[in-house]
Scaffold this active site. Structure first.
Site, PDB file in Angstrom:
ATOM      1  N   CYS A  25       0.874  -1.179   0.000  1.00 27.13           N
ATOM      2  CA  CYS A  25       0.000   0.000   0.000  1.00 27.13           C
ATOM      3  C   CYS A  25       0.907   1.223   0.000  1.00 27.13           C
ATOM      4  O   CYS A  25       1.323   1.686   1.062  1.00 27.13           O
ATOM      5  CB  CYS A  25      -0.918   0.002   1.221  1.00 27.13           C
ATOM      6  SG  CYS A  25      -1.945   1.492   1.346  1.00 27.13           S
ATOM      7  N   CYS A  39      -6.572   4.737   5.080  1.00 27.65           N
ATOM      8  CA  CYS A  39      -6.627   3.303   5.378  1.00 27.65           C
ATOM      9  C   CYS A  39      -5.866   3.050   6.672  1.00 27.65           C
ATOM     10  O   CYS A  39      -5.371   3.968   7.311  1.00 27.65           O
ATOM     11  CB  CYS A  39      -6.032   2.489   4.223  1.00 27.65           C
ATOM     12  SG  CYS A  39      -4.276   2.835   3.947  1.00 27.65           S
ATOM     13  N   ASP A  59     -11.974  -7.541  -4.049  1.00 23.29           N
ATOM     14  CA  ASP A  59     -10.628  -7.926  -3.617  1.00 23.29           C
ATOM     15  C   ASP A  59     -10.061  -8.914  -4.626  1.00 23.29           C
ATOM     16  O   ASP A  59     -10.573 -10.023  -4.772  1.00 23.29           O
ATOM     17  CB  ASP A  59     -10.680  -8.549  -2.218  1.00 23.29           C
ATOM     18  CG  ASP A  59      -9.306  -8.684  -1.576  1.00 23.29           C
ATOM     19  OD1 ASP A  59      -8.304  -8.706  -2.316  1.00 23.29           O
ATOM     20  OD2 ASP A  59      -9.234  -8.780  -0.338  1.00 23.29           O
ATOM     21  N   ARG A  92      -6.802  -9.939  -4.665  1.00 26.32           N
ATOM     22  CA  ARG A  92      -5.528 -10.480  -4.219  1.00 26.32           C
ATOM     23  C   ARG A  92      -5.502 -12.003  -4.244  1.00 26.32           C
ATOM     24  O   ARG A  92      -6.505 -12.656  -4.014  1.00 26.32           O
ATOM     25  CB  ARG A  92      -5.220  -9.984  -2.801  1.00 26.32           C
ATOM     26  CG  ARG A  92      -4.883  -8.510  -2.747  1.00 26.32           C
ATOM     27  CD  ARG A  92      -4.693  -8.034  -1.331  1.00 26.32           C
ATOM     28  NE  ARG A  92      -5.947  -8.061  -0.574  1.00 26.32           N
ATOM     29  CZ  ARG A  92      -6.063  -7.668   0.678  1.00 26.32           C
ATOM     30  NH1 ARG A  92      -4.982  -7.244   1.331  1.00 26.32           N
ATOM     31  NH2 ARG A  92      -7.228  -7.691   1.292  1.00 26.32           N
TER      32      ARG A  92
END
Length: 203
Positions: free
Chosen positions: A54, A65, A126, A128
């Protein structure tokens, strides 16, 4: 997936000297890093974290975040424990990449939540993947983990490759007025395990 170990160097940090192990995904060109601290045991549970890149939170101190707070807290916890690891995966923006993440932030500035913004751009909430963690853990010699995470998908990913997750260690840090709605969305729509106190106003 073909993950190749490349090299190891020292990484001095405010919490102590970690070892930085570099890995390359030869199919995609993505580069991943494992940070280790102290002597890791293949027999006893090791404190660790899977952390997705990030840039905004980890390097630019964003308050949108909790990522940067989680990374720093994880490194501090590992140093205080005396040993542990972090798998730093190059999956910016839950897998959509940096520029798409900025596009998603633009939509969030207009009222979308973090899931809605991804979907409006045509992406899943998401994206990932965690298949690269198996060769990384094999390289650093970890088989049993105390996993610092709020994300049940990371616990599942560990178990699916035969790693015993002895304990899930909550990592609830960094709540502020800029990210409270984001954290609520992670809990209610992405299934992250956060206790209710994390959403109460701070004194």
């Amino acid at each position: 997936m073909s993950i190749k170990y490349v090299a190891t160097s020292k990484l001095p940090t405010p919490w102590g000297v970690f070892a930085m192990h570099g890995f390359e995904d030869t199919e995609t060109g993505k580069e991943h890093v494992a940070l280790t601290f102290g002597t890791l045991s293949s027999d006893a549970p090791v404190l660790g974290r899977i952390h997705s890149e990030c840039l905004t939170g980890d390097a630019l101190f964003s308050l949108r975040c909790d990522c940067g707070f989680q990374l720093q807290t994880a490194m501090q916890n590992i140093a205080e424990t005396g040993s542990g690891f972090i798998l730093y995966l190059r999956q910016e923006g839950r897998g959509i990449g940096l520029l798409n993440k900025i596009r998603a932030y633009e939509l969030q500035d207009k009222g979308a939540n973090t899931v809605e913004a991804n979907e409006q751009l045509g992406f899943p909430a998401d994206m990932r993947k965690y298949d690269m963690i198996q060769p990384m853990l094999e390289q650093i010699g970890v088989k049993h983990v105390r996993l610092m995470t709020n994300n049940p998908r990371k616990v599942k990913a560990m178990k699916e490759i035969g790693i015993e997750v002895v304990e899930r260690v909550p990592l609830q840090v960094g709540k502020n007025r800029y990210n409270e709605a984001y954290l609520k969305t992670k809990s209610t729509e992405l299934g992250h395990m956060m206790s209710e106190y994390h959403f109460t106003d701070e004194d």
